[in-house]
Write an enzyme that holds these catalytic residues in place. Sequence first.
Site, PDB file in Angstrom:
ATOM      1  CB  CYS A  33      -7.740  -4.144   0.592  1.00 55.27           C
ATOM      2  SG  CYS A  33      -7.167  -5.641   1.670  1.00 55.27           S
ATOM      3  CG  HIS A  45      -5.050  -0.856   0.995  1.00 55.43           C
ATOM      4  ND1 HIS A  45      -5.173  -1.268   2.233  1.00 55.43           N
ATOM      5  CD2 HIS A  45      -4.565  -2.168   0.548  1.00 55.43           C
ATOM      6  CE1 HIS A  45      -5.082  -2.319   2.609  1.00 55.43           C
ATOM      7  NE2 HIS A  45      -4.692  -3.070   1.528  1.00 55.43           N
ATOM      8  CG  ASN A  50      -3.449  -5.221   4.326  1.00 56.44           C
ATOM      9  OD1 ASN A  50      -4.402  -4.486   4.262  1.00 56.44           O
ATOM     10  ND2 ASN A  50      -3.297  -5.885   3.056  1.00 56.44           N
TER      11      ASN A  50
END
Length: 330
Positions: free
Chosen positions: A120, A257, A287
């Site tokens: 991520c 993020h 996500n």
Amino acid sequence: MIDVPSTVVRSVIAGCGSALPQRVMTNADMSKIVDTSDEWIVERTGIKARHIAGEGETTRSLATLAARRALEHAGLKAEAVDLIVLATATPDNTFPATATLVQADLGITRGAAFDVQAVCSGFVYALTVADAMLKAGQASCALVIGSETFSRILDWTDRGTCVLFGDGAGAVVLQAERHADLPASPGILISRIHSDGRFSDKLYVDGGPSTTKTVGHLRMEGREVFKHAVTNISAVMDEAMKAARVTPGEVDWFVPHQANRRILEGTARKLGIAEERIVMTLDRHGNTSAASIPLAFDEAVKDGRIRKGQLVLFEAMGGGFTWGAVLARY
Ligand code: UT7
């Protein structure tokens, strides 16, 4: 005598683009697959829907589309690019790097193309690497891409993880330009990246070419990751802002993020950031790992929120653990 500031090479964001798979999967759709509800997912994460790659849509195809849109936005032809850094944890193949596949799609035959794997945090890592290479004179125009198809590594029987992720891609074009060494000049001002492998078993994939000879599925101890997220993200944001001598009040936009709304709110509270200055796409994208920051950035640039000359802070934390922040004047 007039004091003329010295000049430095800055990596300037010349354009951005993004791409999402066609299929949208809502929380209601999700509740038909696993024992979950729209209420639980929205309350615990802020996610309402996510895009899921269909047949023919891959990390490569999404990345190429995002890259083409970024080049078009920058008013540049693919020939201008001499570096592609692509962040992904879900490459089309174990090798070659998906970046080289995108390079071929774009008809680029010079320079270098490689993948960066920091899950991520991948986009923040990729920006950091590309910025360093532009500043070192190793390239002059870089495509920095985050592209993921996490739907392909999810365990669709595990409600603790499958409801959280989505697919997509985002890209920026970075151009090396000489500017006065002043905070008001455009480009990346500072980047800070970190990792701590002691936590590698908190968020990982239980397979790989050298161990199981399979791709594996994503596994996460959500509560453990959550605990570290606010602390690590706040710390690295603070570190980057202090290094650039900037206060949170001077940053126009925070482009984080997109993992969990509660993580973003917790970080904002800790650093005293007004929520209106945080770009959130989590509700519609879920996500998307390395793609989430460039997807959110592209949306906010194209809808007119983020404007030229504004100060933007990107930040992320992910598997590894890895985390980092990049401060840039758009
Ligand atoms: O991008 C990389 C970084 N990743 C992250 O930052 C993710 C960080 N972690 C999180 O966002 C949160 O920890 C989650 C959203 C994953 C989970 O939220 P939580 O508040 O930490 O919930 P939990 O895992 O502690 O689970 C609470 C309860 C459990 O039931 P019991 O044991 O209390 O009976 C779970 O079984 O919620 C249950 N649960 C669900 N219920 C309905 C877990 N997933 C679901 C679900 N639907 N999808």
